[in-house]
Motif scaffolding. Sequence first.
Motif, PDB file in Angstrom:
ATOM      1  N   LEU A   1       0.818  -1.213   0.000  1.00 49.06           N
ATOM      2  CA  LEU A   1       0.000   0.000   0.000  1.00 49.06           C
ATOM      3  C   LEU A   1       0.853   1.266   0.000  1.00 49.06           C
ATOM      4  CD1 LEU A   1      -2.790  -0.978   2.551  1.00 49.06           C
ATOM      5  CD2 LEU A   1      -3.110  -0.542   0.119  1.00 49.06           C
ATOM      6  N   PHE A   2       1.913   1.304   0.821  1.00 48.90           N
ATOM      7  CA  PHE A   2       2.726   2.512   0.922  1.00 48.90           C
ATOM      8  C   PHE A   2       3.402   2.865  -0.390  1.00 48.90           C
ATOM      9  CE2 PHE A   2       3.298   2.223   5.818  1.00 48.90           C
ATOM     10  CZ  PHE A   2       2.053   2.784   5.988  1.00 48.90           C
ATOM     11  N   PRO A   3       4.141   1.947  -1.031  1.00 42.64           N
ATOM     12  CA  PRO A   3       4.769   2.334  -2.300  1.00 42.64           C
ATOM     13  C   PRO A   3       3.761   2.664  -3.387  1.00 42.64           C
ATOM     14  CG  PRO A   3       5.116   0.000  -1.844  1.00 42.64           C
ATOM     15  CD  PRO A   3       4.565   0.614  -0.597  1.00 42.64           C
ATOM     16  N   CYS A   4       2.614   1.987  -3.396  1.00 43.28           N
ATOM     17  CA  CYS A   4       1.594   2.314  -4.398  1.00 43.28           C
ATOM     18  C   CYS A   4       1.021   3.701  -4.155  1.00 43.28           C
ATOM     19  CB  CYS A   4       0.485   1.262  -4.384  1.00 43.28           C
ATOM     20  SG  CYS A   4       0.924  -0.295  -5.203  1.00 43.28           S
ATOM     21  N   SER A   5       0.871   4.074  -2.889  1.00 44.54           N
ATOM     22  CA  SER A   5       0.380   5.417  -2.564  1.00 44.54           C
ATOM     23  C   SER A   5       1.369   6.477  -3.023  1.00 44.54           C
ATOM     24  CB  SER A   5       0.139   5.538  -1.056  1.00 44.54           C
ATOM     25  OG  SER A   5      -0.862   4.651  -0.622  1.00 44.54           O
ATOM     26  N   GLU A   6       2.653   6.250  -2.761  1.00 51.29           N
ATOM     27  CA  GLU A   6       3.677   7.208  -3.190  1.00 51.29           C
ATOM     28  C   GLU A   6       3.796   7.245  -4.710  1.00 51.29           C
ATOM     29  OE1 GLU A   6       4.969   9.369  -1.191  1.00 51.29           O
ATOM     30  OE2 GLU A   6       3.909   8.433   0.487  1.00 51.29           O
ATOM     31  N   LEU A   7       3.597   6.083  -5.350  1.00 51.15           N
ATOM     32  CA  LEU A   7       3.622   6.042  -6.808  1.00 51.15           C
ATOM     33  C   LEU A   7       2.516   6.919  -7.386  1.00 51.15           C
ATOM     34  CD1 LEU A   7       4.751   4.795  -9.441  1.00 51.15           C
ATOM     35  CD2 LEU A   7       3.088   2.940  -9.138  1.00 51.15           C
ATOM     36  N   CYS A   8       1.343   6.890  -6.760  1.00 46.69           N
ATOM     37  CA  CYS A   8       0.236   7.742  -7.219  1.00 46.69           C
ATOM     38  C   CYS A   8       0.655   9.207  -7.224  1.00 46.69           C
ATOM     39  CB  CYS A   8      -0.984   7.547  -6.321  1.00 46.69           C
ATOM     40  SG  CYS A   8      -1.924   6.047  -6.622  1.00 46.69           S
TER      41      CYS A   8
END
Length: 485
Positions: A19-26
């Motif tokens: 979840l964290f890397p996907c959030s930052e990717l967004c």
Amino acid sequence: MEGAATDILVLPFFGQGHLFPCSELCKRLSSHNRKSILIIPSHLSSSIPSDLHRHPSVHVFQIPPLPLDTVSDSLGPGIESFLSTTYQNVRPAFVVIDVLMSWTKPIFKKFNIPIVSFFTSGACATIMEYAASKAEADGTGPVPARTLPGLPDSIAMSDMDVKRRDRRRKDRAGGRPRGLNLGPNMGPPRSGPLGRWMDQTEDSVALITNTCDDLEAPFLEYLSGQAGKPVFGVGPLLSDSFWRSIGSVVRDGDSRPGRETNYTEAEVIQWLDSKPRGSVIYVSFGSEVGPSVVEYNELAEALAETEKSFIWVIQPGAGKPGPPANMFGGKAASAPDSEEEEGGYEPRGLEETVGDRGLLIKGWAPQLSILSHPSTGGFLSHCGWNSTVEAICCGVPILGWPIRGDQFYGANLVAKYLNVGSKVEISDEESIMVKKIDVIRGIKAVMDDGEVRERAMALRGIFEGGYPSTSAAALEALVQLVTKN
């Protein structure tokens, strides 16, 4: 469906390490004049970093899970409904799918949406896990998969690593939440035919990984050759607050969701302020995996006997097999083996024994605040990829205590390729269990070795300018590649 919108969809797996890397990717993708949409089951909304909800170009779409037996049956209809109602006349520019969510690809292909596969781990672990699973599926066993021509032998699993991995796989059997079937292509990376995640990227236009050229250039190149398509290193995907504060203490609570804990971030920093520079060993196994109850006891005894100050983070349910139940919105993963395991492991008597030398955090910990503090001199970690890159970017030597397959490669990358840490070496080969003496030796190895610390600080230097320019360029190249097709 006519034309293409500028929206970029991102679909993560459920664990915090995804979840964290996907959030930052967004957030990173939205800087390219795009709107990013993070698609999650509604029960995970509290796990999303708080600043993501305030971002003007990022939208979080929550899908209410249905009360069905499998994740695909529960979430699939919600994803399809979202696409059909939101994109009636245009399609999104593309979708980034966590490889552990590859079962959703037919849904997006139905709407003619280009797919980019996302490996939230590093390139080294990705390629080695694939090679290991392919060798086992082909019947050649794990030995040939532990070394790959063209890659350093140092990152290969040892015989002890393989034994520990296989024992852990047996321990985790049946450890998933009751009443929730993840389906044939779901779950953490593992060896065997179901773990061949590269096979599920064949119809993707590109692959991205949460790493950068400065850390894993040869592994990125190797991965691209194996995949036969472009591979972009777009990490480390850490919070904006970290990149703004690099070189000073990060206020982790600014970008992480609030969770239950017995110490506030301010209290943790105040405790660290009272300790000499480089004197504290930070101990944390993340939110999804950890040692057995027996090994936790050995760790507690080691921390009691060592003279080092320490912060030890203990998660609810520590010592139980399987992932945490709330990861899937379910109930307890399995029945506890004892009353002690009902609420997870408790190091009884340790706080009284060590006094102010130790800080036991139960629940959420401000990890970036701890790692970026000058009093922190080492990190005893499971070598999950997020934790690994956070420590590297903070210049903190790592003592690897890997739990499952991909983490063994991360530990070897740290200890034997990047040379910024060490591994817990097991002395009792028959039990394959980590003992007190193994932990004590490992802590001394990372805390008392000035050369390791110097190398860790030198590696940190490549990130002093902030988010890597190579990763920013890779994201730009990815957007251009996919949108021009």
